[in-house]
Design a protein around this motif. Structure first.
Motif, PDB file in Angstrom:
ATOM      1  N   UNK A  37      29.967   1.945   4.375  1.00  0.00           N
ATOM      2  CA  UNK A  37      30.498   1.075   5.641  1.00  0.00           C
ATOM      3  C   UNK A  37      32.332   1.500   5.814  1.00  0.00           C
ATOM      4  N   UNK A  38      32.547   1.563   6.892  1.00  0.00           N
ATOM      5  CA  UNK A  38      34.067   2.850   6.854  1.00  0.00           C
ATOM      6  C   UNK A  38      34.565   1.362   7.945  1.00  0.00           C
ATOM      7  N   UNK A  76      38.546   1.372   3.215  1.00  0.00           N
ATOM      8  CA  UNK A  76      38.843   2.039   4.059  1.00  0.00           C
ATOM      9  C   UNK A  76      39.424   2.943   5.001  1.00  0.00           C
ATOM     10  N   UNK A  77      39.911   2.570   6.305  1.00  0.00           N
ATOM     11  CA  UNK A  77      40.236   3.805   7.062  1.00  0.00           C
ATOM     12  C   UNK A  77      40.685   4.651   6.618  1.00  0.00           C
ATOM     13  N   UNK A  78      41.951   4.413   6.234  1.00  0.00           N
ATOM     14  CA  UNK A  78      42.964   4.763   5.649  1.00  0.00           C
ATOM     15  C   UNK A  78      42.999   6.193   3.947  1.00  0.00           C
ATOM     16  N   UNK A  79      41.248   4.897   3.384  1.00  0.00           N
ATOM     17  CA  UNK A  79      40.990   5.860   2.568  1.00  0.00           C
ATOM     18  C   UNK A  79      39.708   6.823   2.811  1.00  0.00           C
ATOM     19  N   UNK A  80      39.165   7.390   3.892  1.00  0.00           N
ATOM     20  CA  UNK A  80      38.641   7.773   4.599  1.00  0.00           C
ATOM     21  C   UNK A  80      37.997   8.980   4.745  1.00  0.00           C
ATOM     22  N   UNK A  81      39.019   9.331   3.521  1.00  0.00           N
ATOM     23  CA  UNK A  81      38.715  10.734   3.199  1.00  0.00           C
ATOM     24  C   UNK A  81      37.315  11.891   3.337  1.00  0.00           C
ATOM     25  N   UNK A  82      37.797  13.775   2.921  1.00  0.00           N
ATOM     26  CA  UNK A  82      37.420  15.092   3.641  1.00  0.00           C
ATOM     27  C   UNK A  82      36.173  14.320   3.004  1.00  0.00           C
TER      28      UNK A  82
END
Length: 327
Positions: A37-38, A76-82
């Motif tokens: 979940x993002x 979190x959205x800013x941790x939604x890495x590649x």
């Protein structure tokens, strides 16, 4: 001269990719029955996150220990890495002026399913999620069913080797790890010995048989009686004279409407036990109405895996059952 040739080669390759509009996606990652979940941390720790956890936290019916249909984790959205974007099942929750519920496939990797839920504030997001929660849950479960079936199809049994499947005119996508216990021509029993952890003494089992179709209105009411009669006839305990499989008397199975191979069916989940013995576990039964041939085709899977979680084993049986094709 060499540099010019290299430049021309690279230019040709780039133009070929652009011309074909080809994008090669990476292989998705993630465990079965797991959703990433993002969402913002404030949303996840608040009412939005609680609603998501409650919806996905529904317990799988028929298991001896409490286990959820789906497990969730949050980023979190800013941790939604590649690396995170390669997850197979993703739910993205965002705030936006326009309310929207959308589903996309193979965005960052493949196979991949991404569900987007967006609305103007927390209250609107919760209402939208509540409206679609069953659909969202089924989207992810169906995605994992198809993924599991694709894996099984790479090393599947030859259905024609079984007299019962040939006589009944049915096929399944069953991995070769399942071995024959009994194949009478009317009744098939396959077993996969579980070789890891404490469950190495256990097994996953498949039964396939048919019975005549009589009163269609009584099918769901007779499922337990039918499976008990089959257990008495074909599934003995350590003492065949006094022991055989029955439906656990202390637990009432749950039956739901289902569709298998485009046909009306009933899905029943419950617990089995061996009469006069201590063996027990979960079962999953699909009773399919084959009106064309005036019969019911019955697939049953049951698991014996002491002291370990059983969700994954039962899910494998569900994936196999839903691969059924009736000629």
């Amino acid at each position: 001269m060499r540099n010019i040739f290299l430049i021309l080669t690279i230019a040709f390759l780039l133009s070929s990719c652009v011309g074909n509009d080809t994008v090669i996606l990476k292989q998705s990652i993630g465990k079965i029955n797991k959703v990433m979940v993002v969402a913002k941390i404030s949303d996840w720790t608040g009412d939005v996150g609680q609603e998501v956890r409650n919806s996905f936290g529904e317990l799988m019916v028929g298991l001896p220990q409490p286990e959820h249909f789906l497990s969730v984790s949050q980023v979190a959205p800013n941790g939604f890495s590649s690396m995170m974007k390669a997850s197979r099942n993703i739910l993205i929750i965002t705030e936006a002026k326009n309310e929207a519920f959308t589903v996309k496939k193979n965005v960052f990797a493949q196979p991949q399913t991404i569900v987007y839920v967006q609305a103007k504030d927390d209250e609107s997001i919760i209402k939208l999620f509540q409206k679609h929660k069953n659909e969202i849950k089924n989207i992810f479960i169906d995605s994992d069913i198809q993924f599991t079936q694709r894996i099984f199809s790479k090393d599947k049994i030859d259905n024609s080797q079984y007299k019962t499947l040939s006589n009944l005119g049915v096929t399944f996508t069953i991995p070769k790890k399942f071995k024959t216990v009994d194949d009478t021509g009317e009744f098939l029993w396959l077993r996969n010995h579980l070789m890891s952890g404490i469950a190495k003494t256990g097994s996953n089992n498949i039964l396939v048989y048919s019975i005549p179709l009589s009163d269609e209105t009584q099918i769901s009411d007779n499922i337990v009686a039918v499976r008990d009669s089959i257990g008495k006839k074909f599934i003995p305990g350590s003492d065949p004279e006094t022991m055989h499989m029955i439906t656990e008397e202390a637990y009432t199975p749950f039956t739901f409407d289902a569709i298998i191979d485009g046909k009306k069916a009933y899905e029943t989940r419950g617990k089995w036990e061996v009469k006069n013995d201590f063996m027990a576990g979960p079962f999953l039964n699909y009773t399919v109405i084959d009106k064309k041939n005036n019969r019911l085709i019955i697939f049953e899977g049951f698991t014996y895996a002491p002291s370990v979680s059983k969700r994954a084993f039962v899910f494998e049986l569900e994936a196999i059952a839903k691969s059924m094709k009736i000629n």
